[in-house]
Scaffold this motif. Structure first.
Motif, mmCIF file in Angstrom:
data_model
loop_
_atom_site.group_PDB
_atom_site.id
_atom_site.type_symbol
_atom_site.label_atom_id
_atom_site.label_comp_id
_atom_site.label_asym_id
_atom_site.label_seq_id
_atom_site.Cartn_x
_atom_site.Cartn_y
_atom_site.Cartn_z
ATOM 1 N N LYS A 2 -57.058 156.521 -57.183
ATOM 2 C CA LYS A 2 -55.822 156.485 -57.958
ATOM 3 C C LYS A 2 -55.973 155.561 -59.170
ATOM 4 C CE LYS A 2 -50.852 155.723 -57.744
ATOM 5 N NZ LYS A 2 -50.857 155.354 -59.124
ATOM 6 N N ASP A 6 -55.437 156.506 -63.016
ATOM 7 C CA ASP A 6 -54.543 155.731 -63.882
ATOM 8 C C ASP A 6 -55.256 155.283 -65.159
ATOM 9 O OD1 ASP A 6 -52.500 156.041 -62.048
ATOM 10 O OD2 ASP A 6 -52.757 154.044 -61.160
ATOM 11 N N ARG A 157 -54.795 163.023 -58.638
ATOM 12 C CA ARG A 157 -53.452 162.734 -58.127
ATOM 13 C C ARG A 157 -52.938 163.840 -57.203
ATOM 14 N NH1 ARG A 157 -51.732 160.484 -63.895
ATOM 15 N NH2 ARG A 157 -52.227 158.303 -63.533
ATOM 16 N N LEU A 160 -54.824 163.577 -53.854
ATOM 17 C CA LEU A 160 -54.293 162.446 -53.093
ATOM 18 C C LEU A 160 -52.910 162.771 -52.531
ATOM 19 C CD1 LEU A 160 -55.368 159.438 -55.351
ATOM 20 C CD2 LEU A 160 -56.324 160.083 -53.126
ATOM 21 N N TYR A 161 -52.080 163.431 -53.314
ATOM 22 C CA TYR A 161 -50.744 163.813 -52.851
ATOM 23 C C TYR A 161 -50.831 164.810 -51.692
ATOM 24 C CZ TYR A 161 -46.325 166.311 -52.718
ATOM 25 O OH TYR A 161 -45.173 166.924 -52.301
ATOM 26 N N ALA A 166 -50.680 159.626 -51.596
ATOM 27 C CA ALA A 166 -49.995 159.161 -52.808
ATOM 28 C C ALA A 166 -48.740 159.996 -53.002
ATOM 29 C CB ALA A 166 -50.917 159.293 -54.017
ATOM 30 N N PRO A 169 -47.314 163.562 -58.273
ATOM 31 C CA PRO A 169 -47.493 163.177 -59.679
ATOM 32 C C PRO A 169 -46.214 163.378 -60.485
ATOM 33 C CG PRO A 169 -49.320 164.541 -58.938
ATOM 34 C CD PRO A 169 -48.285 164.565 -57.860
#
Length: 187
Positions: A2, A6, A157, A160-161, A166, A169
């Protein structure tokens, strides 16, 4: 991962915002061109070509940032009825099978485009125009690199989601992100 996404996001946003400062240059060139044409009957091919070129650079530098912020065109009549998870899967599919191949092709052909222009010493057809067209044409592969970085950040993202590591997004939010928030993120 992440943190890497970023950093990519911040870099692409910085370049997009920096490109936005070229709007002042574009406004100055347009004002000069219009003023000299209106009051001094002076038409400059150089000024007109500069307007087109600056506009192109602004657009291409902001392309990756627009993707990151979800500011690009979407088919919202279908997408808005989907859950966040379904939107993430649709975005992943679109990225892998449409955006990434398109970006790669445009980058590859963009490099050839620039190299041919450089080899031919391509310039304006007008004697007063901008010469060395390969310089402006180099914005195409540059923009595709920025778009690729934006896609990579979004891909990370989304993965990960979907793995539950996470939150969704920002681009999946139904509301638009206010410009003030983008300015704070870029700072």
């Amino acid at each position: 991962m992440k943190a890497f996404a970023d950093r990519l996001d911040r870099f692409v946003t910085f370049v997009g915002m920096a490109g936005g400062w070229l709007l002042f240059l574009l406004a100055a060139v347009v004002c000069f061109d219009v003023t000299t044409r209106k009051f001094f009957v002076f038409q400059s091919t150089l000024m007109q070509e500069m307007e087109w070129h600056i506009h192109t650079v602004i657009f291409f530098l902001a392309l990756g940032m627009a993707y990151l912020r979800g500011s690009h065109v979407r088919i919202d009549i279908f997408r808005d009825k989907m859950s966040e998870r379904a939107r993430a899967k649709l975005e992943l599919f679109g990225m892998l099978f449409l955006m990434l191949p398109f970006t790669f092709l445009l980058f590859t052909y963009g490099i050839d485009f620039v190299m041919q222009s450089y080899a031919q010493n391509e310039g304006s057809t007008s004697m007063q125009g901008i010469h060395h067209r390969w310089i402006i044409k180099s914005i195409v592969p540059t923009a595709m690199v920025l778009l690729f970085l934006a896609l990579l950040a979004t891909l990370i993202r989304i993965v990960l989601y979907l793995k539950g590591l996470a939150p969704a997004p920002e681009a999946f939010a139904k509301q638009e992100i206010p410009v003030a928030q983008i300015d704070k993120e870029a700072a």
